[in-house]
Write an enzyme that holds these catalytic residues in place. Structure first.
Site, PDB file in Angstrom:
ATOM      1  N   GLU B 264       0.443  -0.990  -0.135  1.00 37.65           N
ATOM      2  CA  GLU B 264       0.181  -0.072   0.045  1.00 37.65           C
ATOM      3  C   GLU B 264       0.697   1.847  -0.454  1.00 37.65           C
ATOM      4  O   GLU B 264       0.281   1.793  -0.568  1.00 37.65           O
ATOM      5  CB  GLU B 264      -1.139   0.099   1.675  1.00 37.65           C
ATOM      6  CG  GLU B 264      -0.468  -0.070   2.677  1.00 37.65           C
ATOM      7  CD  GLU B 264      -1.583   0.318   4.005  1.00 37.65           C
ATOM      8  OE1 GLU B 264      -1.782   1.540   3.991  1.00 37.65           O
ATOM      9  OE2 GLU B 264      -1.486  -1.179   4.157  1.00 37.65           O
ATOM     10  N   SER B 321      -0.196   6.312   9.217  1.00 38.38           N
ATOM     11  CA  SER B 321       1.080   6.233   9.157  1.00 38.38           C
ATOM     12  C   SER B 321       1.519   7.838   8.751  1.00 38.38           C
ATOM     13  O   SER B 321       1.184   8.452   7.318  1.00 38.38           O
ATOM     14  CB  SER B 321       1.277   5.615   7.474  1.00 38.38           C
ATOM     15  OG  SER B 321       0.733   4.069   8.136  1.00 38.38           O
TER      16      SER B 321
END
Lengths: 836, 499
Positions: B264, B321
């Site tokens: 991802e 993130s």
């Protein structure tokens, strides 16, 4: 020293057995007051006051709930808390969201035993005693810190006002969020002007103070370890460090020196967020209850984990499936009302702890700091939060940084505010020591304990610190002061040993009480005090049984020191004074004879005889009643008997050959000798040994205790003994005259020895004389402590093991000998003390 | 293989790993934000390269190359854990270094410049013929996050009559279904305003559609794939996000579909750089706030990510993130936090009883967080001067809620606002610390948490500016949460079809 004590174990146990058991069932009461007369008066004045309900609301800890209304009515036991108020001056108060901490400085008057040489010129002196023992009143300084719930503030202020005698005090230093809220109340009740001090400054000052003065102040928390608390040794340099204070919000402060610190960051997500958000989510009002809920919950039903997204771990990033990807991530999609309070509280706790841990790590990294202390009400001894914070720090730093917590974290603000007010006295120029008798210790965090119980037991928590007469410093000869640990066995970690020693001390208690009583035969109220001592110390032992970590790492030393503190508390400053006196007088008579017989030996024989003499002196167990009579009548006979009891070589630990080889070489420049017992030990064992060193051209520094502990020779006694030996022995006389034999005090009053807390003068002398040999004698100083101490010069550790349990554990037997001669770097292997 | 490995190895996929990462971009429902529309793309007629390295530039991959590519994709997966140990190395690799990592890397230059592939070496020219070999329609890229599935669909507009005739009915119906609706089922939404029109990809011209639906609807989506006999289309479903792993088996067993699983973070960065490069229908993709500290004069300004490296990329999905990106292939995950969009929505649902992100934001926009949060002045009566803290700064989020009276009188709107402000400030604070630690001045915020969420974007812009004293600038991108899906689609166009 210690053999008195051990003797009781090995020889006299049977005597006390029955008594010990009946007493054990007694529950310690609140009556163990120091000053009986005063206690009675004050007890009459003890108040039972209902605190105003509005007080209880502050911070909301005990707000509203009817169940807790009872808490607000309290009777203050005057001998237990707010002690020594009559001499109190310099007040400080720290009012937090739920707890108030009151600090004051006071002087304590208590008896000390002093020895004074008789005037032997007037030969008609009453007896042939060498010196007389007198009890004198001495005034020492003590800091008192008391912590109680805000609900009791009014009661407590009234109490303080009623007992305050000293009217010179005009000002009270105040800090904490609640200081302005209660300003008016304090001024009205106490008639003192409230002088506000900056909260963070106080916190840092207090933190520096405890880190510097209280050994084992900081600890690492490990929930699943044998011992949850791993205490840190005192660092010679406490700076720099990071303090993360988790109150309602979070402040992150970098402390570089006593006066230099900076708030480098913070976060609004803190204890207030946990409490406020937790209260909204779970309808639970109290902070403690929320933590209790959290400790029972399962966060996985509320949080979205990595595995909820990935089905497993996110391997490429090393993120395991159990990690939280999104806090409360499942609560948007689940059925309404589908979560238990416990689960939500747990999720919230993780969310906040992780967040704080992460920020702390980012700041620690940015400023390259590895010591990070956590404090604030969010932490304050709560195992649940200490665990989650520790976990978070470990995770984010991969174990590079350890989360550190403080035993007296709750007092930092009060201590700091007090120190601000006492700046003119410059308290930091002194060394201070935690008084184990007057301090509550760290509270139990046992998970099976009801948290309500915990909150209640925390109602009045105390810390007392004594100002030490001497400034204490490290022995300059320690190889690495920052890694030095005095104690050989940590009883907090060694459950078996803990079990044994606690039992042992409890069994010996009756003997100690008797001895204390016997030392004051002409004082009628001594019996009452002795009984109070018994209760106090037994209570301490019971506390330590359940909370071994209460005063830092539990060690034989701390058990002995606690007993000394309790004895002093009840005015038994030197229960062994008379015994010591008798033994000294008796042994002195044989000094010349002993020296003479040594002189007759060949050099080689003499070296061995001298060592055996020290060991035999140390084996002396005549504190045991059965043999003390023999000793009194014929110490020479006893000494010879002791030599015969000594283990034959090879000893349990035996580096005599190396020592002997060394003696053939050049003399040492200067030897520092930490001495042990009075009587035969010092006079017939140590002195001849010292004499030989002096004859070789080695200067000798004799270090003895500053104040009494068991039958250890004190500096005062040793002065007199040495003088009278000098009168008989030209070698000693000459050495004294030429200043080649010096007596110094160790700064200690313990039967054990902490080389990181020694008299500053001793350290100076050691340095000036270029000391190259350290001799440590006796079980307390060379086995219970310092067995593994690494010195930067040669060292000799000599002891006889006089406790069969310990002997057994070390693979030896009763009267086994430890003779450990070590040379740094030369690499003489340190023999293993514990069986593999 | 070697090339692939070296590329992979330079990726600092490690850095401090964190408990709380939110691995994928995800978002929430609702209707589009501002910007949109616009004219034609910068170079609409020309095919763009969709590839990272040179060798994969192939639309026309030979069978040998195809299998190599497949292996490469696998090797990426295999090698990831190993790369984790090399974070230090990744730190030291400069963007320039990576461009020399393998054969054909010269295309990296043109690619970043946004030049069409036809201008590069003839080798890479994509003819119609090649395109047909390259990739059969339909073209999808999918990003299955913790909360939302993001789907991008390339609708070719240059379909010839011949093609049309050959086009299977199935494919037609999919195209019609997707392009003629803006809502799918109960929960699927097409963000029409984000559509990229007349885009050229791999030699074909078409419109890129942006669709999202809740991850909870995945089973139904897979069901649909089976019902529509999707597996007969001989296409590969490129998927990224955690769901690519979680639902892989369901796709296989229920719909006979084999997913091509993609990392991802790779997809996120690739997609982000691509969208920025092709621009938003002629307008810049990025924007920032001018005068972020002044509510009166704070204005949104568009910008492109010229010279985008290094950047700190903060992806706020369910969790967060934070990546330090030094080049398209050289990045590391610095940290993450579990306090993300999922936390905001989750807490809002629990606190206010709302059910959707839109509802939560709507409430938040009307609320006042200072009724919930304890400010510095609530504690100190004013500024805390000793530490330079303004009285208006939040001292304790939800701090007022410790008091029962205040809890009893608080409005849902205030609670929603406080939740939003708390989460946003915290992300800002962590991002700022990371930027300082990594010595990166540009912080790019993406992820669906920012969708229709001007409260947060402005707050982040303000927080970055204020706490860094103007040193840091917060940048935002219009396609917030879709970059992972775009990145997945690009992977499709550079890999070959599975046999």
């Amino acid at each position: 020293m210690i053999n008195q004590f051990f003797t009781c174990q090995s020889c006299c146990q049977c005597q006390f057995k029955g008594v010990g058991k009946t007493r054990a069932s007694e529950i310690p009461t609140l009556t163990d007051a120091p000053h009986v007369a005063r206690a009675r008066t004050l007890a009459r004045r003890a108040r039972s006051v209902r605190a105003s309900p509005t007080m209880a609301e502050c911070g909301g800890l005990h707000s509203g709930s009817r169940r807790h209304t009872m808490d607000k009515s309290i009777t203050l036991p005057p001998d237990e808390i707010f002690r020594n108020l009559e001499n109190a001056k310099r007040f400080a108060i720290d009012i937090g969201g739920s707890l108030t901490k009151l600090a004051y400085y006071s002087t304590v008057q208590h008896k000390v035993a002093k020895v004074r040489s008789f005037d032997h010129t007037a030969k008609e002196a009453t007896s042939d005693e060498l010196y007389e023992i007198t009890m004198q009143e001495e005034v020492t300084a003590r800091l008192h810190f008391i912590k109680f719930e805000n609900a009791y503030i009014e009661t407590c202020l009234d109490f303080v006002r009623d007992h305050l005698v000293n009217t010179d005090t005009k000002v009270i230093k105040a800090t904490g969020g609640g200081a302005h809220k209660f300003k008016e109340l304090i001024e009205r009740k106490l008639g003192l002007r409230v002088d506000k001090e900056d909260e963070m400054t106080c916190l840092i000052k207090g933190c520096n103070f405890v880190l510097r003065n209280i050994p084992h102040e900081a600890f690492v928390y490990a929930k699943h370890a044998d011992s949850e608390f791993r205490f840190q040794t005192t660092q010679p340099d406490i700076f720099p460090y990071l303090l993360v204070n988790i109150g309602s919000g979070v402040s992150i402060v970098k402390v570089e020196s006593e006066d230099k610190f900076e708030r480098i960051g913070g976060s609004s997500i803190g204890g207030g967020t946990f409490w406020g958000l937790g209260a909204l989510l779970t309808k639970t009002k109290r902070f403690d209850e929320l933590l209790q809920l959290a400790s029972k919950g399962q966060h996985t039903s509320v949080d979205m984990l990595v595995k909820d997204i990935y089905g497993g771990s996110y391997g490429s990033l090393g993120l395991t499936g159990d990690l939280i990807a999104s806090s409360f991530g499942k609560s948007a999609t689940a059925d309404k009302g589908g979560f238990s309070k416990e689960d939500m509280a747990k999720s919230l706790l993780h969310m906040i702890s992780n967040d704080i841990g992460q920020l702390a790590c980012l700041y620690a990294k940015l400023h390259s700091l590895s010591r990070v202390y956590f404090g604030g009400f969010f932490i304050r001894g709560h195992p649940v939060t200490m665990h989650t914070i520790t976990y978070s720090i470990n995770f984010f730093t991969k174990g590079e940084v350890q989360a550190l917590f403080l035993r007296h974290e709750g007092y930092l603000g009060a201590i700091g505010a007090f120190l601000k007010g006492a700046e003119e006295d410059n308290p930091n120029q002194y060394s201070w020591g935690e008084n184990y008798a007057g301090s509550s210790g760290l509270m139990s965090v046992s998970p099976d304990m009801n948290p309500m119980q915990r909150a209640r037991s925390g109602t009045f928590d105390m810390l007392e610190m004594d100002r030490l007469e001497r400034k204490l410093v490290n022995l300059p000869l320690l190889q690495d002061a920052s890694s030095y640990i005095p104690d050989t066995v940590d009883l907090t970690e060694d459950a078996l040993a803990r079990e044994y020693w606690l039992y042992c001390f409890e069994e010996a208690l009756d003997g100690v009480v008797k001895r204390a009583l016997a030392s004051q035969p002409d004082i009628p109220e001594a019996a009452e005090r002795a009984e109070k001592f018994r209760q106090k110390y037994r209570h301490k032992l019971q506390t330590l049984r359940h909370q071994p970590f209460a005063y830092g790492s539990l060690t034989v030393r701390s058990l002995l020191d606690t007993r000394e503190h309790c004895l002093n508390e009840f005015n038994f400053p030197d229960p062994y004074s008379k015994i010591k006196q008798r033994e000294n007088d008796a042994a002195l008579k044989y000094y010349q004879k002993a020296v003479q017989s040594l002189e007759e030996l060949s050099w080689e024989e003499r070296q061995f005889a001298l060592v055996r003499g020290v060991l035999a002196g140390n084996v002396f167990d005549w504190g045991a009643k059965a043999v003390s009579d023999v000793l009194e009548s014929d110490p020479e006979f006893g000494f010879e008997q002791a030599k015969r009891q000594l283990e034959e070589r090879p000893w349990l630990v035996d580096s005599y050959d190396e020592w002997f080889e060394r003696l053939k070489g050049p003399p040492h420049k200067c030897a520092l000798f930490f001495v042990d017992n009075s009587g035969v030990d010092i006079i017939l064992g140590v002195m001849p040994f010292v004499r030989e060193l002096l004859s070789r051209g080695t200067e000798v520094v004799l270090a003895s205790n500053s104040s009494p502990a068991l039958n250890d020779v004190t500096n005062g006694e040793l002065q007199i003994l040495t003088e009278s030996i000098a009168a008989m022995d030209p070698v000693i006389r000459a050495a004294l005259g030429e200043d080649r034999l010096t007596l110094v005090q160790s700064g200690s009053s313990s039967p054990c020895l902490d080389l990181s807390r020694l008299d500053k003068v001793l350290a100076m002398v050691v340095r000036e004389r270029k000391t190259d040999l350290v001799i440590i004698e006796g079980m307390g100083r060379a086995i219970h402590t310092n067995y593994y101490a690494m010195l930067s010069c040669e060292s000799l550790k000599m002891a006889v093991i006089k406790n069969s349990w310990l002997a057994d554990r070390l693979g030896g037997k009763l009267f086994s000998v430890v003779f450990k001669y070590e040379v740094p770097a030369a690499g003489i292997d340190s023999p293993a003390l514990t069986p593999s | 293989m070697d090339t692939a490995e070296s590329v992979v190895d330079k990726k600092g996929a490690s850095g401090p790993f964190h408990v709380n990462n939110g691995p994928s971009p995800r978002g929430f429902h609702g209707n589009g934000s501002c910007c949109g529309g616009g004219s034609s793309p910068a170079a609409p007629e020309e095919a763009h390269h969709l590839h990272r390295g040179g060798e994969d530039a192939e639309c026309n991959g030979s069978p040998a190359k195809r299998s190599r590519l497949r292996r490469r994709t696998e090797s990426v997966k295999r090698n990831r854990p190993r790369t984790a140990q090399r974070s230090n190395m990744a730190l030291s690799v400069s963007p320039k270094d990576t461009s020399t990592s393998g054969a054909g890397d010269q295309t990296t230059g043109p690619l970043i410049e946004g030049q069409p592939c036809s201008t590069t070496e003839p080798h890479y020219r994509c003819t119609r013929n090649v395109v047909e070999m390259c990739r059969a329609f339909p073209w999808f890229g999918m990003d299955i996050g913790g909360t939302l599935v993001k789907l991008v669909y390339f609708e070719p507009v240059d379909v010839t009559a011949e093609e049309e005739q050959e086009e299977v009915e199935n494919l037609k119906s999919i195209r019609r279904y997707l392009t003629s609706n803006v809502a799918y089922g109960k929960t699927g939404v097409r963000d029409v305003h984000l559509e990229l029109r007349n885009l050229t990809m791999c030699g074909r011209t078409g419109n890129l559609h942006f669709i999202r639906f809740p991850t909870q609807a995945m089973p139904r989506f897979i069901q649909m794939g089976r019902d529509k006999n999707f597996s007969s289309l001989h296409t590969t479903l490129c998927a990224t996000g955690g769901g690519a792993y979680k639902f892989e088996n369901d796709f296989r067993t229920m719909a006979d579909l084999e997913l091509l699983k993609l990392d991802e973070l790779d997809c996120l960065i690739r997609g982000l750089l691509f969208v920025d490069r092709v621009s938003f229908n002629g307008h810049p993709e990025g924007y920032y706030f001018q005068n972020p500290s002044d509510t009166e004069s704070c204005v949104k300004k568009t910008c492109t990510l010229d010279n985008p490296f290094p950047m700190l990329l903060v992806n706020i999905g369910s969790g967060v993130s934070i990546l330090a990106v030094y080049s398209e292939s050289d990045y590391k995950r610095v940290t993450g936090t579990s306090l993300g969009g999922g936390t905001f929505l989750g807490l809002c649902c629990l606190l206010t009883g709302c059910e959707t992100f839109e509802e939560a934001l709507e409430m938040a926009s009307k609320g006042d967080s200072t009724n919930v949060d304890k400010l510095v002045k609530d504690i100190y009566g004013g500024d805390y001067e000793r530490f330079g803290l303004q009285g208006s700064a939040v001292a304790s989020s939800f701090g007022h809620m410790m008091s029962k009276e205040k809890r009893d009188s608080i409005s849902k709107e205030d609670l929603a606002r406080a939740t939003l402000v708390t989460i946003t400030n915290n992300i800002g604070s962590i991002a700022r610390m990371c930027a300082v630690n990594e010595k990166i001045e540009r912080v790019v915020f993406v992820g669906n948490f920012l969708r229709i969420n001007t409260v947060s974007t402005k707050l982040l812009a303000y927080a970055m500016d204020f706490w860094s004293k103007g040193q840091l600038r917060a940048l935002f991108l219009e396609h917030e949460g879709y970059f992972g899906a775009v990145g997945a689609l690009m992977e499709l166009l550079k890999t070959s079809e599975d046999p």
